[in-house]
Write an enzyme that holds these catalytic residues in place. Structure first.
Site, PDB file in Angstrom:
ATOM      1  N   GLU A 169       0.823  -1.213   0.000  1.00  0.00           N
ATOM      2  CA  GLU A 169       0.000   0.000   0.000  1.00  0.00           C
ATOM      3  C   GLU A 169       0.862   1.270   0.000  1.00  0.00           C
ATOM      4  OE1 GLU A 169      -3.201  -0.326  -0.137  1.00  0.00           O
ATOM      5  OE2 GLU A 169      -3.211  -2.480   0.186  1.00  0.00           O
ATOM      6  N   HIS A 220       4.862   5.011  10.665  1.00  0.00           N
ATOM      7  CA  HIS A 220       5.041   3.568  10.404  1.00  0.00           C
ATOM      8  C   HIS A 220       6.374   3.274   9.713  1.00  0.00           C
ATOM      9  CE1 HIS A 220       1.030   2.930  11.767  1.00  0.00           C
ATOM     10  NE2 HIS A 220       0.454   3.520  10.733  1.00  0.00           N
ATOM     11  N   HIS A 268      -3.493   4.234  14.861  1.00  0.00           N
ATOM     12  CA  HIS A 268      -2.623   3.056  14.730  1.00  0.00           C
ATOM     13  C   HIS A 268      -1.346   3.245  15.536  1.00  0.00           C
ATOM     14  CE1 HIS A 268      -4.974   3.398  10.905  1.00  0.00           C
ATOM     15  NE2 HIS A 268      -5.187   2.115  11.167  1.00  0.00           N
ATOM     16  N   ASP A 355      -7.250   9.797  12.704  1.00  0.00           N
ATOM     17  CA  ASP A 355      -8.081   8.632  12.391  1.00  0.00           C
ATOM     18  C   ASP A 355      -8.662   7.953  13.620  1.00  0.00           C
ATOM     19  OD1 ASP A 355      -5.498   7.942  13.044  1.00  0.00           O
ATOM     20  OD2 ASP A 355      -5.146   6.656  11.308  1.00  0.00           O
ATOM     21  N   TYR A 399      -8.051  10.248   7.284  1.00  0.00           N
ATOM     22  CA  TYR A 399      -8.667   9.668   6.076  1.00  0.00           C
ATOM     23  C   TYR A 399     -10.068  10.186   5.795  1.00  0.00           C
ATOM     24  CZ  TYR A 399      -4.516   7.114   6.975  1.00  0.00           C
ATOM     25  OH  TYR A 399      -3.199   6.834   7.235  1.00  0.00           O
TER      26      TYR A 399
HETATM   27 ZN   LIG Z   1      -3.297   5.846  11.403  1.00  0.00          ZN
END
Ligand SMILES: [Zn+2]
Length: 430
Positions: A169, A220, A268, A355, A399
């Protein structure tokens, strides 16, 4: 006595670059369309919601006097003007040099190959692309078992793609490198502004906070891996840079920081950030996130992962229960801030993901999910402002382009509310 204007206004210094601000992502870059991620559109939407309307350096927003806009493109790049210096001297301090070399060369190497040599499973087509000559984006076709013996990155671009990417992704595409360079520059400008502000802190109150509004998120991106839409870890760059400024020692005098915390409030886990500082004693990383047993990144973010060696106890993972709302979130945030105080941090770099909002489509609602509202982001800002530490926000995921800007504005309004409360109390006491 005249009031210094700095005493009467607290404000956010918004550092950004003007690349791709008009229109949506499909018109702005060769990035293959993604169903969730629209980084260029997100950046533009946030700027507009914060009251930005021109590229004038140092201008305050009309409706948002708490925002001062500082586009990096209009500043002299000084020692960072050479792309080599930018990448190698700076980015390689938090990422492995080999990964940086891969990021810098992969696209040109792949694009330069004869078509027949470009392995077909490494192609991500651009949505709706009708031009057969167009080069699609580069993604891995297989993921290296890096923790197993007998594997290595290799020298071929396909081998290396399988090695450095953790998912398909996060593609490499035309124009990506230039945007990443701008993002790094934004991070460096933010760091320099923090160092300068700290130098003059005695003359000015702790009322200015900073925002690195980068295009691509970074939390990330690990020491030697890219994934989850992230390529270069911006929060890590800022934390590292204010601890170890690239400029000569005398330039910043006594202003460099000794201990810094990164607080990741993205939905996340900030697994990349955690990997970078895993065994370092000078950066405390706290991450509040959905339980990795039920959502991305699946293998990082468990409460028993606390760092190692000199970094043992300097990583704090706070996974929340599925569907957590503000009551649970607030408890975790207070715990993270208390741990950051105990650590003795002088600044908090906030990985600001948007998010955690209840309507965000990326959440695995059945097994994880979070339910923050717009009002909760205001409360989050108040708690962060109340920490009484230098704050620097870094844009991570988000998002829902339509509400991303409102959520950032809500956080800043919360910080403002807390700062103004503290300042007026201080003035009463003076
Ligand atoms: Zn996130």
């Amino acid at each position: 006595m005249d009031q210094n204007p700095y005493d009467t206004y607290s404000c956010a210094e918004v550092h950004y670059d003007e690349r791709g601000l008009e229109g949506d992502d499909s018109g702005q870059s060769a990035m293959p369309k993604d169903i969730y991620n629209a980084p260029y559109a997100r950046k533009g939407a946030i700027l507009r919601a914060l009251g930005w309307d021109t590229g004038v350096w140092g201008k305050r927003g009309m409706e948002t006097p708490y925002c001062i806009f500082k586009p990096v493109g209009l500043l002299p790049k000084r020692q960072y003007c050479a792309s080599d210096a930018l990448w190698l001297r700076i980015a390689s301090q938090v990422h492995d040099i080999e990964m940086i070399q891969y990021l810098r060369t992969a696209w040109e190497r792949w694009k330069g190959m004869p078509m027949k040599n470009r392995c077909k499973f490494f192609r991500r087509e651009k949505d709706g692309e009708s031009d057969p000559a167009a080069v699609p984006a580069l993604v891995p076709s297989n993921f290296a078992q890096r923790s197993e013996p007998g594997s290595k990155a290799g020298t071929d671009v396909h081998s290396q793609t399988n090695w450095y990417h953790t998912d398909d992704e996060t593609p490499i595409f035309e124009g990506l490198l230039e945007t990443l360079e701008s993002d790094i520059l934004v991070a460096l400008k933010t760091s320099e502004a923090m160092l300068r502000w700290r130098q003059n802190l005695k003359a000015r109150p702790q009322s200015r906070y900073f925002y690195s509004l980068v295009t691509h998120p970074g939390h990330h991106a690990g020491k030697s891996s890219i994934g989850g839409y992230c390529y270069v870890n911006i929060a890590a760059l800022i934390a590292h840079h204010i601890l170890h400024p690239a400029a000569p020692e005398e330039y910043y005098g006594q202003s460099k920081y000794e201990k810094v915390a990164i607080l990741d409030v993205d939905y996340h886990c900030g697994n990349g950030t955690i990997s970078i500082f895993w065994d370092r004693p000078d950066v405390f990383v706290a991450s509040i996130h959905a339980d990795p047993s039920g959502d991305y990144p699946w293998n990082s973010g468990f409460a028993d992962q606390i760092g190692e060696g000199a970094g043992e106890g300097k990583t704090l993972n706070l996974p929340l229960t599925p569907g957590a709302g503000w009551a649970e979130y607030e408890k975790a945030l207070r715990a993270a801030l208390a741990a950051i105080k105990d650590f003795g941090a002088e600044a908090i770099v906030v990985s600001l993901g948007l998010d955690t909002h209840r309507d965000v489509p990326v959440q695995e609602k059945a097994t994880a999910g979070m339910g923050l509202t717009s009002e909760d982001y205001f409360e989050m800002g108040k708690l962060l402002g109340g920490a009484n530490l230098q704050l620097a926000f870094v844009q991570e995921g988000g998002y829902q382009v339509a509400v991303a800007g409102q959520l950032v504005a809500q956080v800043f309004r919360g910080v403002e509310a807390e700062f103004n409360r503290t300042l007026s109390r201080k003035r009463r006491l003076d």
